[in-house]
Design a protein around this motif. Sequence first.
Motif, PDB file in Angstrom:
ATOM      1  N   UNK A  84      12.383 -47.013  47.984  1.00 55.04           N
ATOM      2  CA  UNK A  84      12.845 -47.778  49.136  1.00 55.04           C
ATOM      3  C   UNK A  84      13.810 -46.922  49.952  1.00 55.04           C
ATOM      4  N   UNK A  85      13.893 -47.258  51.247  1.00 51.50           N
ATOM      5  CA  UNK A  85      14.914 -46.589  52.057  1.00 51.50           C
ATOM      6  C   UNK A  85      15.398 -47.530  53.150  1.00 51.50           C
ATOM      7  N   UNK A  86      16.621 -47.275  53.608  1.00 57.73           N
ATOM      8  CA  UNK A  86      17.193 -47.958  54.764  1.00 57.73           C
ATOM      9  C   UNK A  86      17.892 -46.917  55.615  1.00 57.73           C
ATOM     10  N   UNK A 101      10.687 -51.613  51.863  1.00 57.94           N
ATOM     11  CA  UNK A 101      11.021 -52.334  50.633  1.00 57.94           C
ATOM     12  C   UNK A 101      12.468 -52.835  50.637  1.00 57.94           C
ATOM     13  N   UNK A 102      12.978 -53.165  51.809  1.00 59.11           N
ATOM     14  CA  UNK A 102      14.335 -53.698  51.946  1.00 59.11           C
ATOM     15  C   UNK A 102      14.261 -54.963  52.787  1.00 59.11           C
ATOM     16  N   UNK A 103      14.915 -56.041  52.326  1.00 56.87           N
ATOM     17  CA  UNK A 103      14.872 -57.317  53.041  1.00 56.87           C
ATOM     18  C   UNK A 103      16.091 -57.495  53.943  1.00 56.87           C
ATOM     19  N   UNK A 104      15.857 -57.818  55.196  1.00 52.85           N
ATOM     20  CA  UNK A 104      16.851 -58.231  56.202  1.00 52.85           C
ATOM     21  C   UNK A 104      18.260 -57.674  55.999  1.00 52.85           C
ATOM     22  N   UNK A 107      21.424 -58.981  58.116  1.00 52.70           N
ATOM     23  CA  UNK A 107      22.247 -60.147  57.767  1.00 52.70           C
ATOM     24  C   UNK A 107      23.606 -59.718  57.229  1.00 52.70           C
ATOM     25  N   UNK A 108      23.672 -58.526  56.635  1.00 54.24           N
ATOM     26  CA  UNK A 108      24.937 -58.028  56.096  1.00 54.24           C
ATOM     27  C   UNK A 108      25.890 -57.557  57.195  1.00 54.24           C
ATOM     28  N   UNK A 109      25.375 -57.391  58.405  1.00 52.77           N
ATOM     29  CA  UNK A 109      26.208 -56.873  59.505  1.00 52.77           C
ATOM     30  C   UNK A 109      26.378 -57.921  60.608  1.00 52.77           C
TER      31      UNK A 109
END
Length: 588
Positions: A84-86, A101-104, A107-109
Amino acid sequence: MIGNLSLSKNVQFYKLNKALTKKSVDDTFKEISKDRVGNYLINDQRISYNTAAGNQVIYSLVSYRIDAEPSFLVGTTTKEQKYAYLLLVECGDALAILKKYVDTPEANFSSFLEEFDYDKFCHFHGDKAPEYERVTMKNMSISNAVIRSRSLEAKSLNGILSSNSSSRSIPSNFRMKIGEESYTLTPSTSRVSHRDKKSGFDGLVDWVVLTKDELKVTTNQSEFLSNFASPVCLKDIFDLGFKVVAVLIDLGEIESKIASGNVTLTKDNGTLLKACEINKLFNQLKSPILIEDDTLKIKGKFLAGKVSYTKKMITIRNKLLESIIVSENGADSFTLGSYINKNKPFSAVFDSPNYSYYSKSCFEDKQLLNNIQSILNIFDDSHNFSNVVTEKEKPHASNLTQFPTSSLFRQVEEQYCADHDIVICDDMNDEWADHIAIRSSGGVPSISFIHSKFTKKDSYGASAFHDVVAQALKNIGRTQAVKEQFKKKYDNEWSRNYESTNIPRVTGAANWQGIESALDTVYENPNSIKKIVLATPFLSKAKLTDELTKLKQGQKCKPHYVQLIWLINTFISSCKDLGVQAHILCKP
């Protein structure tokens, strides 16, 4: 590692209210990677970077391994390795997000980000005369009986797609072409995708900056996208000074399950509701709930409870609804109130007809007020229904050979169907319409599907009209039925009399061959007319004209008229989408 990147230009864009902090990035990276296996492949946080073209950004990149059961297996110990990567790219006052492979993660920001206006994505490069190749539309009509979404594709949809269809739809995804460049936009997720070969980090950053700058200067210059409805936030409607004035709940799904025996209703003390109590409850809820300040009224009576609002949602609170338990075979029980607030099977209208709320979404139909005259033009007040006192006047005597003169069914047959060659009564059971009338001789052939609704008093509320519109739209596909389907209906029902009477189901044809010959005449003529006809003698065209003219002139009208307009417009646009004429028979 950053120099080894090879990524597609498929990016989500957000406005940055303030620069991300290292703590917010670190916390987010830890949160999304809590199921990682082993060490990070890379974990760079808020690194300054300059491209060869001179674009300066701050990037953050995390990548890690995850092990998961393959999607085609369940309950095994087999694992496949994925990485996975962001990637976060801060470019001035905007943030670009790329991920796999990373969900939303956005929302953390939430305290740092703000969404670009929806129209910025819809009108992206709209001033460069793009050709729209594909569009996926979400239908925002206030009825469960219509197609909720559909996709259209062509070399160029410009000029092909009817503005009447698009004004009632929101584009959820579309692909456009400018010269040799192809873009796919998904406004609801703030995503822009450029069909191009994969790019290294320098090329990606340069494209991100260029796209961000384009979004900031985009104006509403796309003629094609301007025809569509625009989703709006409930809060934005309130901020403009408008308010919710009525709510119409649609409990048709629960009613059908009760009728089939799959659902029972009980009071919170465990007592089963009697049939008469159920009928009284549902009949009451078929009327609009009027909202005046903080009070609720239904059929002129105050209703205990309140309607509350968030930025996006409407919630209805009522002690009676919360006290009724819905029990479905093999499923957990729930209250009627929780069902309504979870599934949102209701529409709401405002004191401006431009806006409507349906099933968790708000939208604006920019063409609605311009369509007032076309709405009025489908009303036909040339028939005399003054002597009608019932729909079909049950119970029927066994020796009856025609519906009673004072029934709406009889008047429809004698007036509207008078110049048709064959008339079929399809009422009851698996009905396509109350009547099907075929004209196969003299002029252009036609087939009409007629749905009748009678009320003892004139009604301009949405409930009575909602019933007949829902029935018509539920069966609108029958206008395209093939002969074999008609033959099956004839063999199973139409070849016999109506229920236990001597009323023939079919007049004008002695057998199936007569119907078949008439259908051949209709189907073999490419100019044949197909119609959906609503017989609604509880509506007066003169009164509707007065109220709709007020709206056109910018004045306010009663809430139930606003709902009525939305339902009529839903009916018209659904008919036009299938090439079917819409007609409404009413009083003068």
